[in-house]
Design a protein around this motif. Structure first.
Motif, PDB file in Angstrom:
ATOM      1  N   GLU A   1      -9.787  -0.612  -0.221  1.00  0.00           N
ATOM      2  CA  GLU A   1      -8.828  -0.845   1.009  1.00  0.00           C
ATOM      3  C   GLU A   1      -8.647  -2.243   1.436  1.00  0.00           C
ATOM      4  N   ASP A   2      -9.580  -3.171   1.460  1.00  0.00           N
ATOM      5  CA  ASP A   2      -9.404  -4.270   1.864  1.00  0.00           C
ATOM      6  C   ASP A   2      -8.861  -5.220   0.733  1.00  0.00           C
TER       7      ASP A   2
ATOM      8  N   THR B   1       0.761  -1.309   0.105  1.00  0.00           N
ATOM      9  CA  THR B   1       0.033   0.053  -0.173  1.00  0.00           C
ATOM     10  C   THR B   1       0.770   1.243  -0.054  1.00  0.00           C
TER      11      THR B   1
ATOM     12  N   HIS C   1      -0.347   0.815   6.295  1.00  0.00           N
ATOM     13  CA  HIS C   1      -1.550   0.780   5.500  1.00  0.00           C
ATOM     14  C   HIS C   1      -2.550   1.783   5.589  1.00  0.00           C
ATOM     15  N   ASP C   2      -3.050   1.816   6.900  1.00  0.00           N
ATOM     16  CA  ASP C   2      -3.876   2.982   7.203  1.00  0.00           C
ATOM     17  C   ASP C   2      -3.462   4.364   7.024  1.00  0.00           C
ATOM     18  N   ASN C   3      -2.236   4.557   7.281  1.00  0.00           N
ATOM     19  CA  ASN C   3      -1.838   5.935   7.229  1.00  0.00           C
ATOM     20  C   ASN C   3      -1.848   6.388   5.879  1.00  0.00           C
TER      21      ASN C   3
ATOM     22  N   GLN D   1      -0.312  -2.702   9.674  1.00  0.00           N
ATOM     23  CA  GLN D   1      -1.502  -2.108   9.359  1.00  0.00           C
ATOM     24  C   GLN D   1      -1.509  -0.708   9.692  1.00  0.00           C
ATOM     25  N   ARG D   2      -0.684  -0.144  10.576  1.00  0.00           N
ATOM     26  CA  ARG D   2      -0.486   1.292  10.563  1.00  0.00           C
ATOM     27  C   ARG D   2      -0.044   2.049   9.378  1.00  0.00           C
TER      28      ARG D   2
ATOM     29  N   GLU E   1      -5.067   7.013   4.401  1.00  0.00           N
ATOM     30  CA  GLU E   1      -5.568   8.272   4.741  1.00  0.00           C
ATOM     31  C   GLU E   1      -5.029   9.417   3.884  1.00  0.00           C
TER      32      GLU E   1
ATOM     33  N   SER F   1     -14.457   0.092   0.155  1.00  0.00           N
ATOM     34  CA  SER F   1     -14.162  -1.260   0.386  1.00  0.00           C
ATOM     35  C   SER F   1     -14.415  -1.921  -0.854  1.00  0.00           C
TER      36      SER F   1
END
Length: 77
Positions: free
Chosen positions: A36-37, A14, A47-49, A44-45, A52, A63
């Protein structure tokens, strides 16, 4: 030249390859959707950052279910 306006992006990693692809597509004027999935990063951090950051500037993060719903509605017009 082919009439493509929107590109759906998935993949690994990602915060590296996916982000680079998304930025390149956005710079070329495409509407970009990142599923996203259907992406992953080393943790995970990260990926999420990255999701965003990209969602604010370069793309719409959705999704799998949201993308399927969007295409279903588009096909039923």
């Amino acid at each position: 030249n082919m009439g493509i306006e929107t590109v759906v992006v998935t993949g690994i990693v990602t915060d590296q390859c996916v982000a680079s692809t998304v930025r390149g597509l956005a710079d070329e004027g495409f509407e970009v959707i990142v599923v996203e999935d259907c992406c992953a990063a080393a943790d995970q951090r990260l990926h999420d950052n990255e999701l965003e950051i990209m969602n604010v500037i370069y793309c719409t993060v959705m999704s799998t279910d949201e993308v399927i719903d969007l295409f279903s509605k588009s096909l039923n017009k």
